[in-house]
Scaffold this motif. Sequence first.
Motif, short mmCIF file in Angstrom:
data_model
loop_
_atom_site.label_atom_id
_atom_site.label_comp_id
_atom_site.label_asym_id
_atom_site.label_seq_id
_atom_site.Cartn_x
_atom_site.Cartn_y
_atom_site.Cartn_z
N GLY A 145 0.78 -1.23 0.00
CA GLY A 145 0.00 0.00 0.00
C GLY A 145 0.80 1.28 0.00
N TYR A 146 2.15 1.17 -0.12
CA TYR A 146 2.98 2.37 -0.16
C TYR A 146 2.69 3.14 -1.45
N PRO A 147 2.53 4.47 -1.41
CA PRO A 147 2.75 5.37 -0.26
C PRO A 147 1.48 5.82 0.43
N PHE A 148 0.33 5.22 0.10
CA PHE A 148 -0.95 5.74 0.60
C PHE A 148 -1.39 5.12 1.92
N ASN A 149 -0.89 3.94 2.23
CA ASN A 149 -1.26 3.27 3.49
C ASN A 149 -0.42 3.82 4.63
N ILE A 150 -0.75 5.04 5.06
CA ILE A 150 0.10 5.75 6.02
C ILE A 150 0.20 4.99 7.34
N GLN A 151 -0.91 4.45 7.81
CA GLN A 151 -0.89 3.73 9.08
C GLN A 151 0.05 2.53 9.01
N GLY A 152 0.01 1.82 7.88
CA GLY A 152 0.89 0.66 7.71
C GLY A 152 2.34 1.06 7.52
N ILE A 153 2.55 2.16 6.81
CA ILE A 153 3.92 2.64 6.56
C ILE A 153 4.60 3.03 7.86
N LEU A 154 3.86 3.78 8.70
CA LEU A 154 4.44 4.27 9.96
C LEU A 154 4.16 3.29 11.09
N SER A 155 4.65 2.06 10.89
CA SER A 155 4.45 1.00 11.88
C SER A 155 5.68 0.10 11.90
N GLU A 156 5.69 -0.80 12.83
CA GLU A 156 6.82 -1.74 12.93
C GLU A 156 6.88 -2.70 11.75
N GLU A 157 5.75 -2.89 11.07
CA GLU A 157 5.74 -3.74 9.88
C GLU A 157 5.98 -2.94 8.60
N GLY A 158 6.06 -1.60 8.75
CA GLY A 158 6.35 -0.75 7.62
C GLY A 158 7.79 -0.29 7.68
N PHE A 159 8.00 1.03 7.90
CA PHE A 159 9.36 1.54 8.03
C PHE A 159 10.11 0.89 9.19
N GLY A 160 9.36 0.49 10.20
CA GLY A 160 10.02 -0.12 11.37
C GLY A 160 10.75 -1.40 11.05
N LYS A 161 10.36 -2.07 9.98
CA LYS A 161 11.00 -3.33 9.58
C LYS A 161 12.33 -3.09 8.86
N ASN A 162 12.48 -1.89 8.29
CA ASN A 162 13.70 -1.58 7.53
C ASN A 162 14.92 -1.50 8.43
N ASP A 163 16.06 -1.83 7.86
CA ASP A 163 17.32 -1.59 8.57
C ASP A 163 17.49 -0.08 8.76
N TYR A 164 17.97 0.30 9.93
CA TYR A 164 18.29 1.71 10.18
C TYR A 164 19.69 1.99 9.67
N ILE A 165 19.82 3.00 8.82
CA ILE A 165 21.12 3.34 8.22
C ILE A 165 21.90 4.18 9.22
N THR A 264 1.82 14.55 5.04
CA THR A 264 1.21 13.91 6.21
C THR A 264 2.23 13.03 6.92
N ILE A 265 2.98 12.26 6.13
CA ILE A 265 4.02 11.40 6.72
C ILE A 265 5.08 12.26 7.39
N LEU A 266 5.53 13.31 6.69
CA LEU A 266 6.56 14.18 7.26
C LEU A 266 6.09 14.83 8.56
N GLY A 267 4.82 15.22 8.60
CA GLY A 267 4.29 15.85 9.79
C GLY A 267 4.29 14.95 11.01
N ARG A 268 4.26 13.64 10.78
CA ARG A 268 4.22 12.69 11.90
C ARG A 268 5.60 12.24 12.36
N VAL A 269 6.62 12.43 11.50
CA VAL A 269 7.95 11.93 11.88
C VAL A 269 9.00 13.03 11.95
N SER A 270 8.62 14.29 11.63
CA SER A 270 9.58 15.38 11.72
C SER A 270 8.84 16.69 11.94
N ASN A 271 9.57 17.72 12.26
CA ASN A 271 8.98 19.04 12.43
C ASN A 271 8.96 19.73 11.07
#
Length: 497
Positions: A145-165, A264-271
């Motif tokens: 559902g990327y990029p429209f499934n915002i709830q899924g993207i901003l979750s442990e199964e979304g971005f949270g699953k990615n390796d942190y650089i 919307t995504i930026l507003g939830r993870v950054s200023n």
Amino acid sequence: MYKQGFDNDLYIKTQSEHIRERIHLFGGKLYLEFGGKLFDDYHASRVLPGFAPDSKIRMLIQLKEQAEIVIVINSNDIEKNKVRGDLGITYDLDVLRLIDAFRSFGLYVGSVVLARWQDQPAAIKFRKRLEALGVKVYRHYTIPGYPFNIQGILSEEGFGKNDYIETSRSLVVVTAPGPGSGKMATCLSQLYHDHKRGIPSGYAKFETFPIWNLPLNHPVNVAYEAATADLKDVNMIDPFHLEAYGKTAVNYNRDIEIFPVLNTILGRVSNSPYRSPTDMGVNMAGYCIFDDAAVCEAANREIIRRYYNAACNRRKNGGAVDENNDVEKLELIMEKAGLSIADRSVAVAANEKAKATGKPAAAIELPDGQLITGKTSRLLGAASAALLNSLKTLADIDDRIDLISPEILEPITHLKVDVLGSRNPRLHINELLIALSICAVSDSVAAKAMDQLGKLRKCEMHSSVILSESDVHTLKKIGINLTCEPVYESKRLFHGC
């Protein structure tokens, strides 16, 4: 005729300063999505005469102590052996090329991200290769559902699953071998992880075109549409910017369409301070144009070149019309810009020469605007002849003088045809230049002609037939802007030799 209209030194200065300001805005950490070509940006140098192809790299060198590079590649592109059309190499090999290129400028390459990771066999192999070379590798996964499934993207199964650089610099430049690699998703994923860790960071986008503070139908912005006709990009007035500030700014359809979701995504993870997609950009190129007329003329030339290139690509693909072909769109773009192929004087000269001789011909426009033609002969192709005639003209050498004697040409032709089995006895441009350089060792007149070669950079050239890949490649290295009529010299089905 080439005329500068862009201040490259001012561009490097103002662009680096503006990026520093954006880093400060977000508290000292900026993920900069870098669109377009970091190296060899010849489109920008053609439509903004004075813009150096390596300007972006030179700008980054100003920020060298603050910057690190993250290269993103789509794992599906590795699996499909996707090839860069301009370089003829696969995307995974281009990652290696980019790492070497960045390092040669003293820029720090922190890592490579394998986006859309699904354990693809070729991607696994490439990951091992990178790690064996000492390159850090991170995996980012496909998110349903990327990029429209915002709830899924901003979750442990979304971005949270990615390796942190793991990054160590204040400016993280995120780039890729080509479009669709996952640059924006990589930046957003990092913002998500930084937010969870309490690290202040922000996002910005670097793309040279369209230039936001030029008019919508300015030739430079129209030339961008021509360059991206295959991507179906369309320049538009940014409605969010107009509503927020009451000012007109130019952006393109994909950025405008995705802005509500992205912000919307930026507003939830950054200023995020952004009120429009134009706000996200850091492009200062529009402020560095000092001769608009020169820039407009250069951009109009590029639009016509793009049309010819598309027409030749269609011919090379058998002439079939399909939904991915951009010839018709480029015809509409030319019509909107008030242009036609008759406006390319070098093409008119080449075609008139071909009509007069009944054989393929070529023409080159010299820096002073003089048009020099070349015709097909027994030992020289038309492009080679036009190049040789141009060197003679620049060196003020009598046209009746043979710069390369038949005693040298004949053995080369014998080698090509009788020994190496070529069907074409005529010298390609690279073969011509090798022969001329040999003559220049003992002939001062030939040496004088060779000395003019650098003056052909940025000159325009047209051939009445599609040239061989060898000739195209050599002319590109010389720096000549080539177009061809979309026809072949022969009716053979295979034109590789």
